[in-house]
Design a protein around this motif. Structure first.
Motif, PDB file in Angstrom:
ATOM      1  N   UNK A  34       0.972  -1.100  -0.002  1.00 42.51           N
ATOM      2  CA  UNK A  34      -0.031  -0.062  -0.049  1.00 42.51           C
ATOM      3  C   UNK A  34       0.919   1.225  -0.047  1.00 42.51           C
ATOM      4  N   UNK A  35       1.862   1.212   0.998  1.00 44.21           N
ATOM      5  CA  UNK A  35       2.896   2.571   1.050  1.00 44.21           C
ATOM      6  C   UNK A  35       3.384   2.753  -0.320  1.00 44.21           C
ATOM      7  N   UNK A  36       3.822   1.672  -0.860  1.00 49.90           N
ATOM      8  CA  UNK A  36       4.784   1.772  -2.153  1.00 49.90           C
ATOM      9  C   UNK A  36       3.787   2.311  -3.402  1.00 49.90           C
ATOM     10  N   UNK A  38       0.972   3.840  -3.160  1.00 51.68           N
ATOM     11  CA  UNK A  38       0.590   5.400  -2.978  1.00 51.68           C
ATOM     12  C   UNK A  38       1.792   6.306  -3.430  1.00 51.68           C
ATOM     13  N   UNK A  39       3.026   5.938  -3.244  1.00 45.45           N
ATOM     14  CA  UNK A  39       4.024   6.645  -3.498  1.00 45.45           C
ATOM     15  C   UNK A  39       4.210   6.565  -4.887  1.00 45.45           C
ATOM     16  N   UNK A  40       4.132   5.404  -5.780  1.00 46.08           N
ATOM     17  CA  UNK A  40       4.248   5.207  -7.144  1.00 46.08           C
ATOM     18  C   UNK A  40       3.131   6.293  -7.883  1.00 46.08           C
ATOM     19  N   UNK A  41       1.773   5.910  -7.420  1.00 48.85           N
ATOM     20  CA  UNK A  41       0.881   6.585  -7.786  1.00 48.85           C
ATOM     21  C   UNK A  41       1.010   8.239  -7.700  1.00 48.85           C
ATOM     22  N   UNK A  42       1.477   8.540  -6.294  1.00 45.55           N
ATOM     23  CA  UNK A  42       1.477   9.980  -6.330  1.00 45.55           C
ATOM     24  C   UNK A  42       2.506  10.703  -7.238  1.00 45.55           C
ATOM     25  N   UNK A  43       3.647  10.086  -7.404  1.00 41.24           N
ATOM     26  CA  UNK A  43       4.384  10.335  -8.492  1.00 41.24           C
ATOM     27  C   UNK A  43       3.892  10.523  -9.967  1.00 41.24           C
ATOM     28  N   UNK A  44       3.149   9.547 -10.198  1.00 39.02           N
ATOM     29  CA  UNK A  44       2.588   9.549 -11.629  1.00 39.02           C
ATOM     30  C   UNK A  44       1.621  10.904 -11.654  1.00 39.02           C
ATOM     31  N   UNK A  45       0.743  11.033 -10.383  1.00 38.96           N
ATOM     32  CA  UNK A  45      -0.152  11.848 -10.690  1.00 38.96           C
ATOM     33  C   UNK A  45       0.798  13.542 -10.731  1.00 38.96           C
ATOM     34  N   UNK A  46       1.753  13.486  -9.825  1.00 39.21           N
ATOM     35  CA  UNK A  46       2.655  14.724  -9.978  1.00 39.21           C
ATOM     36  C   UNK A  46       3.058  14.916 -11.377  1.00 39.21           C
ATOM     37  N   UNK A  72      -5.376  12.543  -5.913  1.00 37.63           N
ATOM     38  CA  UNK A  72      -4.687  11.709  -4.776  1.00 37.63           C
ATOM     39  C   UNK A  72      -5.631  11.032  -3.621  1.00 37.63           C
ATOM     40  N   UNK A  73      -6.432  12.089  -3.223  1.00 39.49           N
ATOM     41  CA  UNK A  73      -7.512  11.783  -2.065  1.00 39.49           C
ATOM     42  C   UNK A  73      -8.266  10.613  -2.397  1.00 39.49           C
ATOM     43  N   UNK A  74      -8.921  10.535  -3.717  1.00 34.33           N
ATOM     44  CA  UNK A  74      -9.846   9.415  -4.162  1.00 34.33           C
ATOM     45  C   UNK A  74      -8.930   8.219  -3.990  1.00 34.33           C
ATOM     46  N   UNK A  75      -7.695   8.433  -4.841  1.00 33.17           N
ATOM     47  CA  UNK A  75      -6.913   7.144  -4.860  1.00 33.17           C
ATOM     48  C   UNK A  75      -6.602   6.534  -3.714  1.00 33.17           C
ATOM     49  N   UNK A  76      -6.283   7.379  -2.738  1.00 38.67           N
ATOM     50  CA  UNK A  76      -5.713   6.941  -1.480  1.00 38.67           C
ATOM     51  C   UNK A  76      -6.928   6.020  -0.733  1.00 38.67           C
ATOM     52  N   UNK A  77      -8.201   6.705  -0.690  1.00 39.06           N
ATOM     53  CA  UNK A  77      -9.238   5.991  -0.097  1.00 39.06           C
ATOM     54  C   UNK A  77      -9.663   4.606  -0.616  1.00 39.06           C
ATOM     55  N   UNK A  78      -9.400   4.905  -2.006  1.00 37.17           N
ATOM     56  CA  UNK A  78      -9.739   3.300  -2.570  1.00 37.17           C
ATOM     57  C   UNK A  78      -8.778   2.256  -2.428  1.00 37.17           C
ATOM     58  N   UNK A 151     -11.860  19.398  -0.973  1.00 35.44           N
ATOM     59  CA  UNK A 151     -11.739  17.952  -0.513  1.00 35.44           C
ATOM     60  C   UNK A 151     -13.191  17.127  -1.269  1.00 35.44           C
ATOM     61  N   UNK A 152     -13.001  15.973  -0.940  1.00 35.09           N
ATOM     62  CA  UNK A 152     -14.195  15.091  -1.367  1.00 35.09           C
ATOM     63  C   UNK A 152     -15.722  15.630  -0.626  1.00 35.09           C
ATOM     64  N   UNK A 153     -15.583  15.779   0.490  1.00 36.20           N
ATOM     65  CA  UNK A 153     -16.801  16.406   1.228  1.00 36.20           C
ATOM     66  C   UNK A 153     -16.828  17.774   1.578  1.00 36.20           C
ATOM     67  N   UNK A 154     -15.616  18.408   1.770  1.00 35.02           N
ATOM     68  CA  UNK A 154     -15.516  19.641   2.391  1.00 35.02           C
ATOM     69  C   UNK A 154     -14.634  20.832   1.556  1.00 35.02           C
TER      70      UNK A 154
END
Length: 291
Positions: A34-36, A38-46, A72-78, A151-154
């Motif tokens: 999960x940690x890896x 998230x780092x990879x997807x965050x890098x791709x999104x950046x 990033x928020x939606x991906x992290x939650x998923x 954010x997703x809610x606020x």
């Protein structure tokens, strides 16, 4: 409700703790993945949503930054939801648990309408580009400031008094966005009636030309002189306007005022201000004697 309580209790009693060491090891591996991930997807999104890319207009850069954060928020939650199901699946029958949870969802569906409304409104705000992080907005004619997060809610608005105003996305029904397109930077210049209006206009034209040529980052377009806008009791007022991004508006106005004051002092142009003259009896007598 009693049925749901009984069902969940029965499933909790069925938790399988056999081969606990193996299951804990698998759970640890899942967490590492999960940690890896998230780092990879965050890098791709950046890379995809790079708000600092050269040649972007400020408005487009803010929109890209907003998309980056929301994605990033939606991906992290998923990812965390999927990881939680995998870990739980080692100890309990997740399929049956989800079936029971589905019944519970129907029971609390009406109570969760507000959450669903907030989430859907959040996606609509982002994908319709109603406003972005960094935009100057006014909500409900009472709260105004810079959008800090979406954010997703606020949504969070940093007001100019320093307070952080947080509002549910579903509650945003009236909003004014001052960051779509350009706003007018306006400076009114007052000078004494004794001054030559043509000379003052020429001086202001030189100031506008100088700022436009020497500060292109602040003045993308040349400031324009609209002419005499008011004849006050003690001053003639000329207005200068310029199209600016909302983030540069106040800086452009301040720069114009400062430069006008400096040049007027150099050229000896009088800027009227309130004066109080006090006469004593002796000074009046001296004035009469001289006359």
């Amino acid at each position: 409700m009693e049925y749901l309580t009984t069902s969940f209790t029965s499933y909790l009693n069925q938790i399988d703790f056999s081969h606990l060491l193996q299951k804990c090891l698998i759970s640890a591996i899942v967490l590492i993945v999960v940690v890896i991930s998230l780092k990879i997807t965050y890098g791709v999104f950046d890379r995809i949503f790079d708000g600092e890319k050269a040649g972007l207009e400020p408005r487009e850069a803010r929109r890209i930054i907003t998309l980056n954060r929301v994605t990033k928020t939606a991906t992290r939650a998923s990812i965390w939801t999927l990881a939680s199901l995998i870990i739980l699946g080692q100890f309990i029958n997740v399929g049956s648990l989800l079936a029971v949870a589905g019944v519970g969802t129907l029971a609390i569906g009406f109570a969760a309408q507000g959450i669903v409304e907030d989430v859907m409104s959040g996606f609509v705000i982002v994908f319709e580009n109603q406003f972005s992080v960094g935009d100057y907005v006014i909500i409900d004619e009472t709260h105004y400031g810079i959008v800090e997060t979406i954010g997703i809610r606020t949504t969070s608005i940093r007001e100019f008094n320093g307070g952080l105003f947080i509002i549910h996305n579903g509650k945003i029904d009236r909003l004014i966005n001052y960051s779509k397109g350009h706003v007018k930077a306006i400076v009114d210049v007052g000078f004494a009636y004794e001054e030559d209006i043509n000379k003052v206009t020429e001086i202001l034209e030189e100031i506008c030309k100088d700022l436009y040529e020497n500060q292109p980052d602040l003045f993308n377009l040349r400031p324009e002189i609209q002419g005499v806008t008011r004849l006050d009791p003690s001053a003639v007022n000329i207005r200068i306007v310029c199209d600016e991004d909302i983030s540069n508006r106040f800086m452009a106005e301040n720069t114009l005022r400062q430069r006008i004051k400096e040049v007027f002092d150099e050229k000896g142009i009088e800027i009227p201000y309130n004066k109080t003259v006090i006469y004593s009896r002796e000074s009046i007598k001296k004035m009469h004697q001289k006359s």
